[in-house]
Design a protein around this motif. Structure first.
Motif, PDB file in Angstrom:
ATOM      1  N   PRO A 113       7.846   0.950   5.997  1.00 50.56           N
ATOM      2  CA  PRO A 113       9.213   1.441   5.774  1.00 50.56           C
ATOM      3  C   PRO A 113       9.306   2.964   5.858  1.00 50.56           C
ATOM      4  O   PRO A 113      10.361   3.501   6.193  1.00 50.56           O
ATOM      5  CB  PRO A 113       9.537   0.959   4.354  1.00 50.56           C
ATOM      6  CG  PRO A 113       8.211   0.704   3.719  1.00 50.56           C
ATOM      7  CD  PRO A 113       7.264   0.328   4.813  1.00 50.56           C
ATOM      8  N   ASP A 114       8.223   3.637   5.556  1.00 51.81           N
ATOM      9  CA  ASP A 114       8.170   5.099   5.682  1.00 51.81           C
ATOM     10  C   ASP A 114       6.708   5.500   5.793  1.00 51.81           C
ATOM     11  O   ASP A 114       5.812   4.664   5.678  1.00 51.81           O
ATOM     12  CB  ASP A 114       8.860   5.789   4.497  1.00 51.81           C
ATOM     13  CG  ASP A 114       8.305   5.360   3.156  1.00 51.81           C
ATOM     14  OD1 ASP A 114       9.071   4.840   2.332  1.00 51.81           O
ATOM     15  OD2 ASP A 114       7.084   5.506   2.950  1.00 51.81           O
ATOM     16  N   LYS A 169       5.193   5.577  11.016  1.00 53.18           N
ATOM     17  CA  LYS A 169       5.904   4.286  11.012  1.00 53.18           C
ATOM     18  C   LYS A 169       5.794   3.522  12.327  1.00 53.18           C
ATOM     19  O   LYS A 169       6.430   2.491  12.497  1.00 53.18           O
ATOM     20  CB  LYS A 169       7.381   4.455  10.657  1.00 53.18           C
ATOM     21  CG  LYS A 169       7.636   5.133   9.325  1.00 53.18           C
ATOM     22  CD  LYS A 169       9.073   4.979   8.872  1.00 53.18           C
ATOM     23  CE  LYS A 169      10.038   5.667   9.814  1.00 53.18           C
ATOM     24  NZ  LYS A 169      11.447   5.434   9.445  1.00 53.18           N
ATOM     25  N   GLU A 170       5.009   4.013  13.273  1.00 51.88           N
ATOM     26  CA  GLU A 170       4.845   3.295  14.540  1.00 51.88           C
ATOM     27  C   GLU A 170       3.471   2.668  14.643  1.00 51.88           C
ATOM     28  O   GLU A 170       2.451   3.316  14.344  1.00 51.88           O
ATOM     29  CB  GLU A 170       5.021   4.256  15.716  1.00 51.88           C
ATOM     30  CG  GLU A 170       6.473   4.559  16.019  1.00 51.88           C
ATOM     31  CD  GLU A 170       6.619   5.305  17.338  1.00 51.88           C
ATOM     32  OE1 GLU A 170       7.432   6.232  17.366  1.00 51.88           O
ATOM     33  OE2 GLU A 170       5.912   4.954  18.299  1.00 51.88           O
ATOM     34  N   LEU A 171       3.443   1.435  15.105  1.00 49.87           N
ATOM     35  CA  LEU A 171       2.176   0.729  15.280  1.00 49.87           C
ATOM     36  C   LEU A 171       1.397   1.353  16.422  1.00 49.87           C
ATOM     37  O   LEU A 171       1.902   1.468  17.543  1.00 49.87           O
ATOM     38  CB  LEU A 171       2.460  -0.747  15.584  1.00 49.87           C
ATOM     39  CG  LEU A 171       1.236  -1.639  15.800  1.00 49.87           C
ATOM     40  CD1 LEU A 171       0.438  -1.792  14.518  1.00 49.87           C
ATOM     41  CD2 LEU A 171       1.659  -3.010  16.323  1.00 49.87           C
ATOM     42  N   ILE A 172       0.159   1.788  16.151  1.00 51.04           N
ATOM     43  CA  ILE A 172      -0.659   2.372  17.216  1.00 51.04           C
ATOM     44  C   ILE A 172      -1.931   1.587  17.487  1.00 51.04           C
ATOM     45  O   ILE A 172      -2.523   1.700  18.548  1.00 51.04           O
ATOM     46  CB  ILE A 172      -0.996   3.854  16.943  1.00 51.04           C
ATOM     47  CG1 ILE A 172      -1.706   4.021  15.583  1.00 51.04           C
ATOM     48  CG2 ILE A 172       0.248   4.709  16.985  1.00 51.04           C
ATOM     49  CD1 ILE A 172      -2.269   5.421  15.376  1.00 51.04           C
ATOM     50  N   CYS A 196       0.844  -1.187   0.000  1.00 49.19           N
ATOM     51  CA  CYS A 196       0.000   0.000   0.000  1.00 49.19           C
ATOM     52  C   CYS A 196       0.879   1.236   0.000  1.00 49.19           C
ATOM     53  O   CYS A 196       1.857   1.322   0.755  1.00 49.19           O
ATOM     54  CB  CYS A 196      -0.916   0.011   1.216  1.00 49.19           C
ATOM     55  SG  CYS A 196      -1.948   1.492   1.301  1.00 49.19           S
ATOM     56  N   GLU A 197       0.478   2.185  -0.819  1.00 47.31           N
ATOM     57  CA  GLU A 197       1.212   3.448  -0.892  1.00 47.31           C
ATOM     58  C   GLU A 197       0.222   4.595  -0.968  1.00 47.31           C
ATOM     59  O   GLU A 197      -0.803   4.499  -1.641  1.00 47.31           O
ATOM     60  CB  GLU A 197       2.111   3.460  -2.128  1.00 47.31           C
ATOM     61  CG  GLU A 197       2.840   4.775  -2.353  1.00 47.31           C
ATOM     62  CD  GLU A 197       3.707   4.774  -3.592  1.00 47.31           C
ATOM     63  OE1 GLU A 197       3.711   3.765  -4.329  1.00 47.31           O
ATOM     64  OE2 GLU A 197       4.375   5.783  -3.841  1.00 47.31           O
ATOM     65  N   GLN A 198       0.533   5.683  -0.299  1.00 49.49           N
ATOM     66  CA  GLN A 198      -0.305   6.874  -0.432  1.00 49.49           C
ATOM     67  C   GLN A 198       0.593   8.077  -0.704  1.00 49.49           C
ATOM     68  O   GLN A 198       1.672   8.197  -0.135  1.00 49.49           O
ATOM     69  CB  GLN A 198      -1.175   7.095   0.826  1.00 49.49           C
ATOM     70  CG  GLN A 198      -0.443   7.149   2.147  1.00 49.49           C
ATOM     71  CD  GLN A 198       0.010   8.525   2.568  1.00 49.49           C
ATOM     72  OE1 GLN A 198      -0.346   9.538   1.957  1.00 49.49           O
ATOM     73  NE2 GLN A 198       0.803   8.590   3.638  1.00 49.49           N
TER      74      GLN A 198
END
Lengths: 109, 115
Positions: B69-70, B52-55, B23-25
């Motif tokens: 990755p970003d 980039k942090e899991l919330i 997925c890219e935005q």
């Protein structure tokens, strides 16, 4: 915990008839509600949000805090309105949407 | 085109295989999500990443591992695929800290079929 309920899985109406898709929510904070629409095999897209008090494609939705509802209405349904409609509730932090189970609207000619 | 994009659009694979969905935005958003839409069209959040942090991790099996990755990318890797993983997976993104509108923008979905 937040919860969104859409009691109707399927709503079938004739073209030109009024439509009301029901949505009830449960949330202890201040609710922020949305309606998303998914046309056949397409991505979800935002239809409207309660905070804007807007009318999109003839649809309106009013937040009723007393009844904890956010029903979607349109006075005259069109065939192109046939789609899946999802009611969604954002948490206070705004980082999470809880979706209802969805209602499939079929508008017959 | 400014949007949320996903690849592949369709994925058919055998049970037990490992697969990834990308997925890219390019909307400049900093928060990304993965949702699963099952055969009954029920839509449920799986993960959310902010910068980039899991919330958010909504009790998803360990076989599912998101990787960011970003800020513009959130990939979903699935190990040891099971029949019950068959679904449409949607990626979404949002700009955090942009109240009062917390609109999420969705990708076109990836239809995964496990045989």
């Amino acid at each position: 915990a937040q919860r969104v309920t859409q009691p109707e899985k399927l709503l079938s109406v004739f073209k030109g008839a009024p439509v009301e898709l029901k949505c009830n929510y449960s949330y202890s904070g201040s609710p922020e509600l949305f309606w998303y629409v998914q046309y056949s095999r397409q991505r979800l897209q935002l239809l409207l949000r309660h905070i804007s008090r807007e009318s999109i494609k003839g649809f309106t939705a009013d937040l009723n805090k007393g009844e904890t509802s956010f029903h979607l209405k349109k006075p005259f349904a069109q065939e192109e309105d046939s789609a899946m409609y999802y009611c969604a509730l954002a948490n206070n932090a705004g980082n999470m949407l809880t979706f209802g189970g969805g209602t499939r609207l079929m508008v017959k000619p | 085109d400014t949007a949320v994009s996903q690849t592949p659009k369709y994925l058919v694979t055998q049970m037990g295989n490992d697969k990834s969905i990308k997925c890219e935005q390019n909307l400049g958003h900093d928060t990304m999500y993965w949702y699963k839409q099952d055969s009954k069209k029920f839509l449920k959040i799986m993960f959310s990443y902010n910068n980039k942090e899991l919330i958010i991790n909504e009790t998803v099996p360990n076989r599912f591992s998101p990787k960011s990755p970003d800020k513009a990318h959130l990939n979903l890797h699935i190990n040891s695929l099971e029949l019950g993983d068959s679904a449409v997976y949607f990626c979404a993104s949002r700009l955090a800290g942009a109240p009062p509108y917390n609109e999420q923008f969705f990708g076109p979905g990836t239809r995964l079929t496990v045989l």
